[in-house]
Enzyme design. Structure first.
Site: not given
Ligand SMILES: [Zn+2]
Ligand SMILES: [Zn+2]
Ligand SMILES: [Zn+2]
Length: 349
Positions: A55, A58, A120, A160, A168, A171, A173, A175
């Site tokens: 990833c 990570c 993760h 998203n 994509s 993990h 997250h 933007q």
């Molecule tokens: Zn990750």
């Protein structure tokens, strides 16, 4: 009168006005009365490891541009390695023959990626409350930092989630895109909120939240500082609008009390979503704050939108095609039924 209105909204095809987005949605309640009583395909949740060596988000791992992520312990922000926007672009505007037909202009911007956690396997729904508070505080400091950059006038924070929404990487997250111009959706909302303020000498969303709070019909959950509801004009089946109770315009105007309250309601909504079809619920969500162009923007009311694409089960998604693409967006399950379903799941925990 409310009763007559309720029965029309429950039984007859009708269209509803979205005063915030200044657009309409077609509602066809007769098509599905209780859609979630159909087959619910439970998809076993993918068991993800706490750390994935492949990833790029990570801690300690290498990103596509060769950089190594630090061993971060809370949130971690970096400039997107494949940024859609660049900070330094020459200011150019084209209008061929000044006819307003072939018009283009350069758009300066900054795109960042922000990890919510080094873990993760976590999501907003499974993170602990203090960890989400760290995320909210980071959103606030990112807003402050980016809005101070010369030429930047808007900060869009969005997440998203799920492959269905084009995420994509699982993990946790989001933007952050900071731009020179105010993007289309918030620009429409800016005009709507300005017009409403001028006409009524009050705030569109303050007034709307008060109406919904009285009726409770479309409220999913709430606390002292925030209300989450399925808006009257919702397009997506389980769309949710989160509004601050206090009239504030951005993350930077939030007080110390509102940070844990926003964290709590985000956790509650995302956990509720995951219970709708017993799967990690995909969605696009984002916060709408006022433009950062030097003006006070007292008309703006801070809020977040959740747009999840799932319709009847974990595998049946709603597509915006046909009449929706060419005419007006349309929905079958009414916002009231969607709110009832979400509210029952929010309360069941
Ligand atoms: Zn990750
Ligand atoms: Zn307001
Ligand atoms: Zn908005």
């Amino acid at each position: 009168m409310d009763n007559q209105l309720d029965s029309v909204l429950r039984e007859s095809p009708h269209r509803r006005f979205n005063p915030l987005g200044n657009e309409w949605v077609l509602v066809s309640p007769h098509r599905t009365q209780r859609p979630w009583q159909g087959a619910v395909e439970a998809v076993p949740p993918a068991q993800r490891p706490k750390y994935d060596p492949s990833c790029y988000l990570c801690p300690g791992n290498q990103r596509a541009n060769g950089e190594l992520n630090p061993q971060y312990h809370s949130t971690f922000v970096f400039e997107n390695d494949f940024a859609a926007l660049k900070k330094n672009v020459p200011a150019v505007r084209l209008d061929v023959e000044n006819r307003g037909l072939l018009v283009a202009e350069t758009e300066p911007g900054i795109c960042r990626v922000m990890c919510f956690s080094p873990r993760h396997d976590l999501t907003l729904a499974s993170m602990a409350a203090p960890e989400i508070e760290e995320v909210v505080r980071e959103w606030s400091s990112q807003t402050k930092e980016l809005s101070a950059v010369e030429g930047i006038h808007h900060v869009q924070i969005f997440e998203n989630r799920g492959e269905m929404m084009g995420a994509s990487n699982p993990h946790p997250h989001c933007q952050i895109w900071a731009t020179g111009t105010v993007p289309q959706a918030p620009a429409r909302e800016l005009t709507a909120q300005k017009d409403y303020r001028q006409k009524h000498n009050s705030c569109l969303l303050c007034d709307y939240v008060a109406l919904e709070d009285d009726r409770k019909l479309r409220v999913v959950c709430s606390n002292d500082s925030f209300v989450a509801l399925v808006p009257f004009w919702a397009v997506w089946p389980f769309e949710v609008l989160v509004c601050s109770r206090r009239h504030l315009g951005s993350f930077t105007a939030m007080n110390a009390n509102e940070v844990p309250q926003l964290s709590a309601i985000l956790k509650q909504i995302t956990a509720t979503y995951d219970r709708v079809f017993d799967v990690p619920f995909p969605y696009s969500m984002g916060f709408h704050q006022h433009p950062f162009d030097g003006a006070a923007h007292d008309e703006w009311h801070f809020h977040a939108h959740f747009y999840p694409p799932l319709l009847r089960s974990a595998t049946v998604r709603k597509f915006m095609v046909g009449f929706e693409m060419l005419g007006t967006p349309q929905r079958d399950i009414t916002p009231e039924l969607a709110a009832e379903k979400l509210r029952s799941l929010a309360e069941s925990k």
